[in-house]
Design a protein around this motif. Sequence first.
Motif, PDB file in Angstrom:
ATOM      1  N   GLU A   1      48.852  33.606  40.648  1.00  0.00           N
ATOM      2  CA  GLU A   1      48.755  34.949  41.235  1.00  0.00           C
ATOM      3  C   GLU A   1      48.262  34.857  42.679  1.00  0.00           C
ATOM      4  OE1 GLU A   1      46.998  33.695  38.868  1.00  0.00           O
ATOM      5  OE2 GLU A   1      44.870  34.073  39.232  1.00  0.00           O
ATOM      6  N   ILE A   2      47.378  33.879  42.951  1.00  0.00           N
ATOM      7  CA  ILE A   2      46.893  33.713  44.331  1.00  0.00           C
ATOM      8  C   ILE A   2      48.020  33.150  45.203  1.00  0.00           C
ATOM      9  CG2 ILE A   2      45.196  32.519  45.796  1.00  0.00           C
ATOM     10  CD1 ILE A   2      43.724  34.411  44.128  1.00  0.00           C
TER      11      ILE A   2
ATOM     12  N   ASN B   1      49.389  34.959  48.534  1.00  0.00           N
ATOM     13  CA  ASN B   1      49.436  34.345  49.862  1.00  0.00           C
ATOM     14  C   ASN B   1      50.863  34.281  50.399  1.00  0.00           C
ATOM     15  OD1 ASN B   1      46.678  34.015  50.084  1.00  0.00           O
ATOM     16  ND2 ASN B   1      46.676  31.972  49.177  1.00  0.00           N
TER      17      ASN B   1
ATOM     18  N   GLU C   1      42.512  41.114  49.979  1.00  0.00           N
ATOM     19  CA  GLU C   1      42.072  41.179  51.365  1.00  0.00           C
ATOM     20  C   GLU C   1      41.916  39.775  51.958  1.00  0.00           C
ATOM     21  OE1 GLU C   1      39.393  41.807  54.805  1.00  0.00           O
ATOM     22  OE2 GLU C   1      38.948  40.621  53.027  1.00  0.00           O
ATOM     23  N   ARG C   2      41.524  38.826  51.087  1.00  0.00           N
ATOM     24  CA  ARG C   2      41.313  37.454  51.557  1.00  0.00           C
ATOM     25  C   ARG C   2      42.602  36.761  52.012  1.00  0.00           C
ATOM     26  NH1 ARG C   2      38.028  34.832  47.325  1.00  0.00           N
ATOM     27  NH2 ARG C   2      36.084  36.001  47.296  1.00  0.00           N
ATOM     28  N   SER C   3      43.730  37.323  51.587  1.00  0.00           N
ATOM     29  CA  SER C   3      45.005  36.715  52.001  1.00  0.00           C
ATOM     30  C   SER C   3      45.367  37.073  53.433  1.00  0.00           C
ATOM     31  CB  SER C   3      46.128  37.166  51.068  1.00  0.00           C
ATOM     32  OG  SER C   3      45.935  36.645  49.778  1.00  0.00           O
TER      33      SER C   3
ATOM     34  N   ARG D   1      46.535  28.661  40.371  1.00  0.00           N
ATOM     35  CA  ARG D   1      46.379  30.112  40.217  1.00  0.00           C
ATOM     36  C   ARG D   1      47.604  30.798  40.793  1.00  0.00           C
ATOM     37  NH1 ARG D   1      41.066  33.058  41.460  1.00  0.00           N
ATOM     38  NH2 ARG D   1      42.331  34.589  40.349  1.00  0.00           N
TER      39      ARG D   1
ATOM     40  N   ILE E   1      45.152  40.208  40.634  1.00  0.00           N
ATOM     41  CA  ILE E   1      44.192  39.932  41.705  1.00  0.00           C
ATOM     42  C   ILE E   1      43.446  41.213  42.058  1.00  0.00           C
ATOM     43  CG2 ILE E   1      45.414  37.968  42.745  1.00  0.00           C
ATOM     44  CD1 ILE E   1      46.350  39.964  44.920  1.00  0.00           C
ATOM     45  N   THR E   2      42.198  41.029  42.453  1.00  0.00           N
ATOM     46  CA  THR E   2      41.379  42.170  42.835  1.00  0.00           C
ATOM     47  C   THR E   2      41.705  42.531  44.276  1.00  0.00           C
ATOM     48  OG1 THR E   2      39.647  40.776  43.718  1.00  0.00           O
ATOM     49  CG2 THR E   2      39.522  41.290  41.378  1.00  0.00           C
ATOM     50  N   SER E   3      41.252  43.726  44.693  1.00  0.00           N
ATOM     51  CA  SER E   3      41.576  44.087  46.075  1.00  0.00           C
ATOM     52  C   SER E   3      40.796  43.202  47.049  1.00  0.00           C
ATOM     53  CB  SER E   3      41.326  45.572  46.330  1.00  0.00           C
ATOM     54  OG  SER E   3      39.965  45.857  46.195  1.00  0.00           O
ATOM     55  N   ARG E   4      39.659  42.676  46.590  1.00  0.00           N
ATOM     56  CA  ARG E   4      38.935  41.727  47.453  1.00  0.00           C
ATOM     57  C   ARG E   4      39.743  40.461  47.662  1.00  0.00           C
ATOM     58  NH1 ARG E   4      32.933  39.897  46.817  1.00  0.00           N
ATOM     59  NH2 ARG E   4      33.638  38.566  48.514  1.00  0.00           N
ATOM     60  N   GLU E   5      40.326  40.007  46.545  1.00  0.00           N
ATOM     61  CA  GLU E   5      41.151  38.799  46.654  1.00  0.00           C
ATOM     62  C   GLU E   5      42.369  39.054  47.543  1.00  0.00           C
ATOM     63  OE1 GLU E   5      40.281  36.213  42.622  1.00  0.00           O
ATOM     64  OE2 GLU E   5      41.556  37.980  42.467  1.00  0.00           O
TER      65      GLU E   5
END
Lengths: 342, 603
Positions: free
Chosen positions: B185-186, B190, B150-152, B183, B144-148
């Motif tokens: 990884e998401i 989370n 951050e979304r958590s 997904r 996951i990217t750092s943006r992703e």
Amino acid sequence: MSEGGNGNGLVQLTAKDFKSDQEVRWCPGCGDYAILNVLQGFMPELGLTRERIVFVSGIGCAARLPYYMQTYGMHSIHGRAPAIATGLAVSRPDLSVWVVTGDGDALSIGGNHLIHSLRRNVNLKILLFNNKIYGLTKGQYSPTSELGKVTKSTPMGSLDYPFNPLSIAIGAEASFVARAIDTDKKGLTEVLGAAARHRGSAFVEILQNCNIYNDGAFDFVREEKGNRIYLESGAPIRFGAEGEKGVVQDVDGSARVVDLGEGGEDGLLVHDAGQREPSLAFALSRITFETDGAVPLGVFRSVERPVYDDLMSEQLETARERSGEGDLETLLHSGDTWTVES
Amino acid sequence: MIRFAGDSGDGMQLTGDRFTSETAVFGNDLATLPDFPAEIRAPAGSLPGVSGFQVHFADHDILTPGDQPNVLVAMNPAALKVNLGDLAKGGTVIVNTDAFSDRNLQKAGYATSPLDDGSLSDFHVHAVSLSSMTIEALKEVDGITSREAERSKNFFALGLMSWLYNRPIEGTLGFIETKFGKRPEIAEANTRAFKAGWNYGETSEDFAVSYEIAPAKLEPGRYRQISGNSALTYGLIAASKLSGLPLFLGAYPITPASDVLEQLANMKHFGVRTFQAEDEIAASGAALGAAFGGSLGVTTSAGPGIVLKSETVGLAVTLELPLIVVDVQRAGPSTGMPTKPEQADLLMVMFGRNSESPVPVVAASTPAGCFDAAIEAARIAIKYRTPVFLLSDAYLANGSEPWLIPDVSALPDISTEFATSPKDGDVFLPYKRDAETLARPWAIPGTPGLEHRIGGLEKEDKTGNISYDPENHDLMVRLRAAKVAGIAADIPELEVDDPDGANTLVLGWGSTYGAIGAAARRVRASGRKVATAHLHYLNPFPRNTGEVVRSYEKVLMPEINLGQLKMLIRAEFLVDAVGYNKVRGRPFRAAELADAITALVDS
Ligand SMILES: Cc1ncc(C[n+]2csc(CCOP(=O)(O)OP(=O)(O)O)c2C)c(N)n1
Ligand code: SF4
Ligand SMILES: [Mg+2]
């Protein structure tokens, strides 16, 4: 008449069986009478018992027709018949649903419903009685009236450029498009038969004389038979009293009327209603009395396309296969549940 | 009472929803109020882009999502700015300090940071670097990217709140698994964020106590959480089952009614046909066409679409066919405030048609109540062969509450019989009425021998043939009116809650039910006497309505309009009812209603 059918929906009925007990109330001499007669005469050809047939109409002189048919019928509201008929046809695929509409009903107030029912290809037979005028409201111009038309609401001439009903239907992805004349019993019967056999939306423009408010609007083709171009799939398009004229297609795709010269039929456009690509049908729809002094009649376009009603029924079946017949108890208990003890 | 607020991209609705589920499973009674922006993509960090979700939960039964939150979770400065005014003094604010950059402060219109300038001194402020702690916690998650990452952060916040209120977390962990299963990884991110938030609560000294709110005493049985639009959807499905009629929905998307179309589109295994029409006129027309064919025809919309259906409803009145017209009311006029509730369509559904065109009106009062209201609308439509309006609103539609799941076998039988072939020699009379209900026969195409034509033109009594006869028209107008008026005999009486023998009655309808009940409790707690009653049927009124309103000296009618029911009640029963009317696109606060009632009781 023989009633009740024989189990497979096939019965021997006659035109008389389709006459209701209501007195027909159009103006004497109105073209609607001729259409009604042809329609009642044609109905037995459907091979269906009367209870399986439904006529739905909007408002207008034309829209009175359902009252005169001994079938199920609904005289609804102005312009909305295609929408109402869509709900009926989609929920009752066992019925033969016919829409009767006028040029104002279908192309003005109801234009939106017309094009959307055509693109969806709902199993409806749509008969547009085009008299190029608002008959019921006593003679205002309609969306098919010619530019400059002087009527009660356009004393200095209409400013509206008219619609070409067939061009609209083709543009709206109609899978079946045809034209006939009110008094041309043979031509109209053939077109009705082809429309009935077509699965999906069938759009039929019927040139209809309103002898009170727009008398003679179609005399150039109603009276002058030499101006009728009967389209026949697979044949070169040829017409005229002596067959002396024909239709050719230019390199830009447009079609026009020519006098047959030395070459005879060579080079004439060969009609093919089954062509997927709608340009041929469209080009033919652009041939009018105004442009070419003649009017094509018959089936312009008839192609197979998935039918909305069938697709919807299939989805219902697929859903049942996937999830089983819906169970209310299970539905209500879906998601997070918890018990409160007493 | 907690409000989660953030940017519309911050996942606040999801967070609120999950917290609600945890709370419901825990056994608290609760009510929720989502509040989302009308613009789907308002600029990030801006004031119009703020999205909120309020949950009210307690150990006793709850009537409203609450007036003033005690806890505000603000994911950015804009969310703080928009919501701070509602927070109770002394309340708790949890802010994501990472979002308080100069740029975000500026977008929210703050000259200085409220975290530093003392403007939050009335509140308990917990400054938490939600974003950076989330990113830190997810360092080790691959893919996951750092943006992703951050979304958590919304799951971090959810974990923190779950700890703070001792919510059970298994449901949320399971939810993450299924929701993000595609997904992994998401899902992993989370889950970790959620647990990190929980652990942060436990270890940080900033949160010294965690709150225990005991489960509420609810009637025993199996419960679930349900929103008004879901309850309405289920009610329509139930009506279809109970009547044995296939459901046909004609609809055109519009906030806040679209959910019902979308949910029913998912119910094809119940034999439901959904038709997304080209406009609302076609939607109602198709539903009416399906009703002619023997389906349970339904059309759903909100004010601007209901207006377009008027002509079809008039046709249904004269065709005397069943049709359910659902109006999920929203603030108007015109486009108004699409996501906000209002009760101002009442007079439109009562009178918004040409000529004498009576239509029964049923109104839901609570989110779960939308289920019963839908079945009741169907029952009336089918039994009396008439269009019926079913009123909900944006507040009921999106709000939710625990629902004691009804016993399917105890639901009413609303089946009907279609007309069958006339006996030998008899002619079929499509407008011959049932002596008791005045309903006409429903003869559907496909029935041999009953071929008949119906239409918008006036019909002769019994035969249904076109008629311009003056006396016949007068008779038909009266028959149609009598049929609808007669439904009063077939609906429950208006119930009055009057424990102390008051001389003031508060009469309401629709979604003000909870606020009126909560207000009455407060007024009674102050030693005053007040009676309440709530109308679930607005046309016809329950048969004892006149008797009830005339038996009180003072009648107060709170409505989120300028007095529409009040006008009807005054006209019908000649009582001097007074209104309490606020049209802000928001539900009433119990406190303001309590003040209004107190003032009237004391006057
Ligand atoms: C909503 C509404 N607007 C207007 C009318 C009045 N109206 C009835 S029929 C009609 C036009 C009919 O013209 P057309 O569809 O061409 O039918 P024709 O009478 O020519 O057969 C109009 C304007 C109406 N009945 N309803
Ligand atoms: S007004 Fe015209 S279209 Fe209407 S009935 Fe008379 S002749 Fe026919
Ligand atoms: Mg016309």
